[in-house]
Design an enzyme around this catalytic site. Structure first.
Site: not given
Ligand code: KIV
Ligand code: NA
Length: 273
Positions: A43, A81, A111, A113, A180
């Site tokens: 982000s 991330d 992390k 996704e 999320e």
């Protein structure tokens, strides 16, 4: 006590986990005593670099910001991330890039996704002794294939797929899973169904922990923010007021005042030219 992926994993069922993002040392230092884990999220592309999405974030940017955050932290677990395309090509690529986040960025966990399709990547990174956090539901790196940022897991098939992905990630060895933008009842079911903590963002109160982007939770982001963002302070308003007052005082000549100013013996200035 210093938090690790091990203490984080063991917290499930014992205590709720509080996590926030950070991207620099000053903010990290302010959070140090207060949260269980800090996430250097991709982000950063949006909140720090002004990009419209997270897709352009690079490994070098993640490393640069993660290293800065690490200098401000003593107690929380530091998670970084993996940016878009840094783990998609192969388990080997994923492992090499996770290694850079640890070696150069001083991350203590990474992390990424995605669900069952990325289990080979998760396994390879875990094999290299780097703890991995999963991320399911709204995965912003899949913006284009999701057709926008929207709630995920609604409907029987989508709910089953999310549950299967969570179980697959646990099997692959993740120590926690971010959920999320998932409907609260589904997030609750996933949380009951896996043995690792779930960390919710827009996923209701029954997750094992919560995460928010710090600029969001302090009211610093303009425009429409998602429903799950709670403002714990209105720092955006406070900062604008401070910037205006400063500019007004500079223009009026009332700043700096005597207490902000260094003096000297003015005799030492006589006959200088
Ligand atoms: O990039 C990020 O900040 C994140 C959290 C919102 C989970 O992935
Ligand atoms: Na992210």
């Amino acid at each position: 006590m210093k938090q690790t992926a091990v203490t984080f994993r063991q917290a499930k069922g014992q205590r709720k986990l509080a996590m926030l993002t950070a991207y620099d040392a000053t903010i990290a230092r302010l959070m140090d005593d207060h949260v269980d884990a800090v996430l250097v999220g991709d982000s950063l592309g949006m909140v720090m670099l002004g990009r419209p999405d997270t897709l352009s974030v690079t490994m070098d940017q993640m490393i640069h910001h993660c290293a800065a955050v690490s200098r401000g932290l003593t107690r929380p677990l530091l998670v970084c991330d993996m940016p878009f395309m840094s783990y998609h090509l192969s388990p080997q690529q994923a492992c090499a890039n996770a290694g850079r986040l640890v070696q150069e960025g001083r991350a203590q966990a990474v992390k990424l996704e995605g669900g069952r399709h990325f289990c080979p990547q998760v396994e390879a990174i875990v094999q290299a002794s780097i703890p991995v956090m999963g991320h399911l539901g709204l995965t912003p790196q899949s913006l284009h294939s999701m057709g926008g940022y929207k709630v995920q897991g609604r409907g029987r098939e989508a709910a089953q797929a999310l549950l299967d992905d969570a179980r697959a990630l646990e099997q692959a060895g993740v120590f926690a899973i971010v959920l999320e933008c998932v409907p609260a009842p589904l997030a609750a079911l996933v949380s009951r169904s896996v043995g690792v903590p779930t960390i919710g963002i827009g996923a209701g109160p029954d997750c094992d922990g919560q995460v928010l982007v710090w600029q969001d939770m302090l009211g610093m982001v303009d425009g429409l923010s998602p429903k799950f963002v709670k403002h714990y302070a209105e720092l955006g308003t406070a900062m604008r007021q401070a910037f205006q007052t400063y500019a007004d005082e500079v223009r009026a000549g009332t700043f700096p005042a005597a207490e902000h100013t260094y003096g000297m013996d003015e005799k030492d200035l006589e006959k200088l030219y």
